[in-house]
Design a protein around this motif. Structure first.
Motif, mmCIF file in Angstrom:
data_model
loop_
_atom_site.group_PDB
_atom_site.id
_atom_site.type_symbol
_atom_site.label_atom_id
_atom_site.label_comp_id
_atom_site.label_asym_id
_atom_site.label_seq_id
_atom_site.Cartn_x
_atom_site.Cartn_y
_atom_site.Cartn_z
ATOM 1 N N GLY A 195 0.808 -1.216 0.000
ATOM 2 C CA GLY A 195 0.000 0.000 0.000
ATOM 3 C C GLY A 195 0.835 1.256 0.000
ATOM 4 N N PRO A 196 0.234 2.382 0.406
ATOM 5 C CA PRO A 196 0.852 3.693 0.170
ATOM 6 C C PRO A 196 1.787 4.202 1.266
ATOM 7 C CG PRO A 196 -1.374 3.974 1.003
ATOM 8 C CD PRO A 196 -1.144 2.498 0.919
ATOM 9 N N VAL A 197 1.947 3.447 2.356
ATOM 10 C CA VAL A 197 2.728 3.977 3.488
ATOM 11 C C VAL A 197 4.186 3.533 3.394
ATOM 12 C CG1 VAL A 197 2.903 4.140 5.991
ATOM 13 C CG2 VAL A 197 0.652 3.897 4.929
ATOM 14 N N GLY A 198 5.084 4.491 3.347
ATOM 15 C CA GLY A 198 6.520 4.206 3.400
ATOM 16 C C GLY A 198 7.014 4.499 4.810
ATOM 17 N N ILE A 199 7.834 3.614 5.332
ATOM 18 C CA ILE A 199 8.283 3.747 6.734
ATOM 19 C C ILE A 199 9.807 3.767 6.793
ATOM 20 C CG2 ILE A 199 8.282 2.638 9.016
ATOM 21 C CD1 ILE A 199 5.621 1.230 8.099
ATOM 22 N N VAL A 200 10.331 4.702 7.559
ATOM 23 C CA VAL A 200 11.754 4.681 7.918
ATOM 24 C C VAL A 200 11.801 4.572 9.431
ATOM 25 C CG1 VAL A 200 13.928 5.955 7.945
ATOM 26 C CG2 VAL A 200 12.435 6.085 5.942
ATOM 27 N N ALA A 201 12.468 3.549 9.934
ATOM 28 C CA ALA A 201 12.406 3.329 11.383
ATOM 29 C C ALA A 201 13.717 2.823 11.944
ATOM 30 C CB ALA A 201 11.295 2.328 11.717
ATOM 31 N N SER A 202 14.136 3.451 13.042
ATOM 32 C CA SER A 202 15.220 2.877 13.837
ATOM 33 C C SER A 202 14.541 2.185 15.015
ATOM 34 C CB SER A 202 16.208 3.954 14.275
ATOM 35 O OG SER A 202 15.544 5.111 14.709
ATOM 36 N N ALA A 203 13.756 1.179 14.698
ATOM 37 C CA ALA A 203 12.882 0.531 15.682
ATOM 38 C C ALA A 203 12.334 -0.743 15.057
ATOM 39 C CB ALA A 203 11.733 1.472 16.034
ATOM 40 N N GLY A 204 13.003 -1.873 15.293
ATOM 41 C CA GLY A 204 12.641 -3.124 14.608
ATOM 42 C C GLY A 204 11.225 -3.593 14.902
ATOM 43 N N THR A 205 10.929 -3.845 16.196
ATOM 44 C CA THR A 205 9.565 -4.276 16.503
ATOM 45 C C THR A 205 8.592 -3.105 16.386
ATOM 46 O OG1 THR A 205 10.142 -4.124 18.846
ATOM 47 C CG2 THR A 205 10.027 -6.328 17.880
ATOM 48 N N GLY A 206 9.122 -1.889 16.324
ATOM 49 C CA GLY A 206 8.259 -0.738 16.037
ATOM 50 C C GLY A 206 7.685 -0.852 14.636
ATOM 51 N N ILE A 207 8.501 -1.295 13.678
ATOM 52 C CA ILE A 207 8.002 -1.526 12.316
ATOM 53 C C ILE A 207 6.915 -2.596 12.364
ATOM 54 C CG2 ILE A 207 8.563 -2.531 10.065
ATOM 55 C CD1 ILE A 207 11.212 -1.130 10.132
ATOM 56 N N GLN A 208 7.146 -3.652 13.145
ATOM 57 C CA GLN A 208 6.157 -4.737 13.201
ATOM 58 C C GLN A 208 4.851 -4.252 13.832
ATOM 59 O OE1 GLN A 208 9.133 -7.918 14.753
ATOM 60 N NE2 GLN A 208 7.726 -8.958 13.381
ATOM 61 N N GLU A 209 4.977 -3.483 14.917
ATOM 62 C CA GLU A 209 3.768 -2.953 15.573
ATOM 63 C C GLU A 209 3.001 -2.042 14.600
ATOM 64 O OE1 GLU A 209 2.387 -3.635 18.386
ATOM 65 O OE2 GLU A 209 1.371 -1.876 19.208
ATOM 66 N N GLY A 263 -6.668 -1.984 7.302
ATOM 67 C CA GLY A 263 -6.819 -2.110 5.852
ATOM 68 C C GLY A 263 -5.845 -1.260 5.063
ATOM 69 N N ILE A 264 -4.758 -0.868 5.699
ATOM 70 C CA ILE A 264 -3.774 0.016 5.042
ATOM 71 C C ILE A 264 -2.465 -0.748 4.836
ATOM 72 C CG2 ILE A 264 -2.413 2.133 5.308
ATOM 73 C CD1 ILE A 264 -4.752 3.186 7.064
ATOM 74 N N GLY A 265 -1.905 -0.642 3.643
ATOM 75 C CA GLY A 265 -0.699 -1.387 3.316
ATOM 76 C C GLY A 265 0.561 -0.537 3.286
ATOM 77 N N VAL A 266 1.672 -1.213 3.036
ATOM 78 C CA VAL A 266 3.002 -0.614 3.140
ATOM 79 C C VAL A 266 3.734 -0.741 1.795
ATOM 80 C CG1 VAL A 266 5.252 -0.969 4.257
ATOM 81 C CG2 VAL A 266 3.161 -1.071 5.612
ATOM 82 N N SER A 267 4.411 0.324 1.380
ATOM 83 C CA SER A 267 5.244 0.256 0.171
ATOM 84 C C SER A 267 6.610 -0.342 0.525
ATOM 85 C CB SER A 267 5.403 1.650 -0.448
ATOM 86 O OG SER A 267 5.923 2.561 0.508
ATOM 87 N N HIS A 268 7.335 0.353 1.364
ATOM 88 C CA HIS A 268 8.607 -0.155 1.900
ATOM 89 C C HIS A 268 8.669 0.216 3.385
ATOM 90 C CE1 HIS A 268 10.124 -0.581 -2.229
ATOM 91 N NE2 HIS A 268 9.760 0.669 -2.437
ATOM 92 N N ALA A 269 9.279 -0.641 4.185
ATOM 93 C CA ALA A 269 9.548 -0.302 5.593
ATOM 94 C C ALA A 269 11.044 -0.506 5.795
ATOM 95 C CB ALA A 269 8.741 -1.190 6.537
ATOM 96 N N LEU A 270 11.758 0.605 5.867
ATOM 97 C CA LEU A 270 13.219 0.528 5.882
ATOM 98 C C LEU A 270 13.721 0.669 7.317
ATOM 99 C CD1 LEU A 270 13.746 2.723 2.688
ATOM 100 C CD2 LEU A 270 13.586 0.227 2.866
ATOM 101 N N GLY A 271 14.112 -0.434 7.907
ATOM 102 C CA GLY A 271 14.642 -0.454 9.272
ATOM 103 C C GLY A 271 16.120 -0.127 9.223
ATOM 104 N N VAL A 272 16.477 1.031 9.742
ATOM 105 C CA VAL A 272 17.847 1.522 9.564
ATOM 106 C C VAL A 272 18.761 1.183 10.736
ATOM 107 C CG1 VAL A 272 17.253 3.361 7.955
ATOM 108 C CG2 VAL A 272 17.081 3.788 10.404
ATOM 109 N N GLY A 273 18.217 0.451 11.738
ATOM 110 C CA GLY A 273 19.053 0.072 12.896
ATOM 111 C C GLY A 273 18.784 1.021 14.057
ATOM 112 N N GLY A 274 18.777 0.450 15.260
ATOM 113 C CA GLY A 274 18.351 1.184 16.453
ATOM 114 C C GLY A 274 19.149 2.433 16.768
#
Lengths: 48, 513
Positions: B186-200, B209-220
């Motif tokens: 879907g339309p949400v792109g995520i940049v996160a220094s938070a591994g289980t934060g991306i999962q949550e 009902g909202i999807g993700v384009s990319h979720a880029l986990g950059v390390g804590g």
């Protein structure tokens, strides 16, 4: 940005997860290099 | 009382990863005549552990870190047992045929490389991969900060990404790396220094009902002052250009305000961007309001993309809060034992916000440090994914045994009023992770119905383990829709004030900043 072909180094379970997602996984043979004893390393560090 | 003889067998120069060895250990424990077993790489930490549980002999003491150490407490036919262990080490437990050398793999080319070797070996491997022009996902922890900065600067020069070290999760073009969940595109792109934060976040969005384009986990550590957000900035640039991405979420477990400000100033995002820096509470950065919780972040994105769905979600959430208010316990201290560091951080933040005195093994400037991670004080939150628990062992998302043993022990303590915990499914954890957790904590939970055990299950109906959730329903537990709500219920129980749940919802989740 794609992830259709991925090199996997390390824990096999992660390579398997990628395969389950139909990713072309190239698994690399890896073992830790042999290490010298810490005491010997300390001595070498002092000498060299 | 168990009987049996303790024996150690050292297999010189054999390497198996910690997950393979965990699986072999489980199989060996089931062999007839075996009372206890641990099969580990003979690192100093693992030998200390074996010594502490009485499974290390003089022979095992002499094993080197690059050897496999088989520690058994067994009786009966030892030769037969040892023979079976050797077979397991070499049959299914070992690497399969057809493996390539790193040099050949790089030469053949790839979009990404995923590294999960012990941290001290990462620098050499990662440098070679980046020199070969391949993006990196680094799961490993124990990587020195100077190595992380070097690798990220090298990647930036070459126009590549380094996701990690300590990247628990990433989703690239629908492919989950590390611990990821099976979520909609879907339309949400995520940049996160938070591994289980991306999962949550991705699982909460999926439920909306909202999807993700990319979720880029950059390390804590990426958005700390030490690293300065090097890969957060590069990842945001990619999402700004990505045609599938319509809105962006920036999420950090730990962050430095100046580093975040610099990244946002450099990028000047044109797409709508939503920000959650855990621990920062209500504040504003570069005119962007900080949303205090991950559930709040998901709802804010939902309200932007689909106001009708947002209204529906809000109603559902208020109904659930009403049910939870009736289920709080009273008195004692709350205890949080987590496999996911971001979820642990969020709980610590919410508990502190409610006025609880929070002690933790995490480095949080706004919480007290535990004297010893194994001994609880006041409102205790322990991250079992912290490096102190993971050297030479599988991550607790794969093997939550230590965490679950702690939960059993704390349930038996008179000080405990409520326990907050996570149960993470999806890619990475074994197929029976729910069954295993129920086996490990089930009896203790049933024995203490007066104590609230609140479990945030992080997953989606598309994850393979989802169908086993009925096993949890047999236990007297609460299973709220988000970790923020789990933290609110446990805080309310400790404080004996049901109004705490509403306060958390209105101030930290339904945040209108």
């Amino acid at each position: 940005m794609k992830a259709s072909k991925v090199i996997a180094v390390g824990v096999a379970v992660f390579a398997e997860s990628l395969r389950r997602q139909r990713v072309n996984v190239v698994e690399v043979e890896w073992t830790p290099p042999r290490e010298i004893e810490p005491d010997l390393k300390d001595i070498l560090d002092k000498i060299l | 009382m168990t009987v049996g003889k303790v024996v150690n067998i050292v297999v010189k120069g054999l390497y198996r990863d910690s997950v393979q060895l965990m699986e072999i250990t489980e199989r060996v424990k089931k062999l007839e005549g075996v009372h206890d077993a641990a099969i580990l790489m003979a690192s100093r930490g693992n030998k200390d552990f074996l010594r502490s549980v009485g499974l290390l002999t003089a022979e095992g003491e002499l094993a080197d870190p690059e050897d496999v150490l088989v520690a058994l407490k067994a009786e009966a036919d030892l030769d037969r047992i040892i023979g079976r262990v050797r077979e397991m080490l070499y049959e299914g437990g070992g690497p399969t045929t057809g493996l390539k050398t790193l040099e050949v793999a790089i030469r053949e080319g790839a979009d990404f490389a995923a590294i999960s070797v012990p941290g001290r070996y990462v620098a050499d491997i990662a440098s070679k991969i980046l020199e070969g022009g391949v993006n990196l996902f680094i799961f490993s922890d124990h990587v020195p900060i100077e190595v992380e900065v070097y690798l990220k600067k090298l990647a930036r020069m070459r126009g590549l990404l380094v996701l990690g070290p300590e990247a628990g999760t990433a989703i690239v073009d629908g492919v989950g790396f590390g611990f990821a969940n099976n979520v909609q595109r879907g339309p949400v792109g995520i940049v996160a220094s938070a591994g289980t934060g991306i999962q949550e976040l991705t699982t909460l969005l999926d439920a909306m009902g909202i999807g993700v384009s990319h979720a880029l986990g950059v390390g804590g550590r990426d958005l700390t002052g030490d690293v300065g957000g090097i890969m957060s900035e590069e990842s945001l640039k990619i999402l700004e250009k990505d045609s599938e991405t319509k809105v962006i979420a920036l999420l950090a477990k730990q962050s430095d305000r100046d580093a975040v400000r610099k990244v946002l100033t450099d990028i000047r995002p044109k797409k709508p961007i939503f920000l959650t820096l855990l621990g920062e509470g209500r504040s504003t950065l570069n005119d962007i309001p900080n949303i205090p919780t991950i559930h709040g972040l998901a709802l804010k994105i939902c309200s932007h993309l689909s106001p009708a769905e947002y209204r529906r979600q809000s109603e559902l959430l208020r109904e659930e809060a009403g049910r939870l208010r009736k289920a709080i316990s009273s008195g004692g201290h709350p205890r949080g034992f987590y496999c996911g560091g971001t979820l642990a951080t969020e709980t610590a933040y919410i508990w502190r916000w409610t006025g609880l005195r929070v002690y933790t093994n995490m480095k949080l400037p706004w919480a007290h440090s535990l004297r010893d991670s194994q001994t609880s004080q006041y409102a205790t939150v322990v991250d079992y994914g912290d490096e102190e628990f993971t050297e030479g062992r599988p991550h607790p998302i794969i093997d939550p045994t230590l965490r679950n043993q702690r939960i059993v022990s704390e349930l038996n303590s008179e000080e405990t009023s409520a326990i907050a915990m996570d149960l993470i499914i999806g890619y990475g954890p074994s197929e029976n992770i729910i069954e295993r957790t129920v086996k490990q904590i089930g009896e203790a939970v049933k024995s203490h119905p007066e104590k609230r055990v609140v479990v945030r299950v992080v997953g989606t109906p598309s994850d393979s383990q989802w169908s086993q959730l009925n096993l949890l329903e047999k236990l007297p537990i609460l299973r709220p829709v988000s970790n923020a709500l789990a933290a609110a219920v446990t805080a309310a129980s400790a404080l004996g004030e049901e109004g705490v749940i509403n306060n958390v919802l209105e101030e930290l989740v339904f945040f209108e900043g």
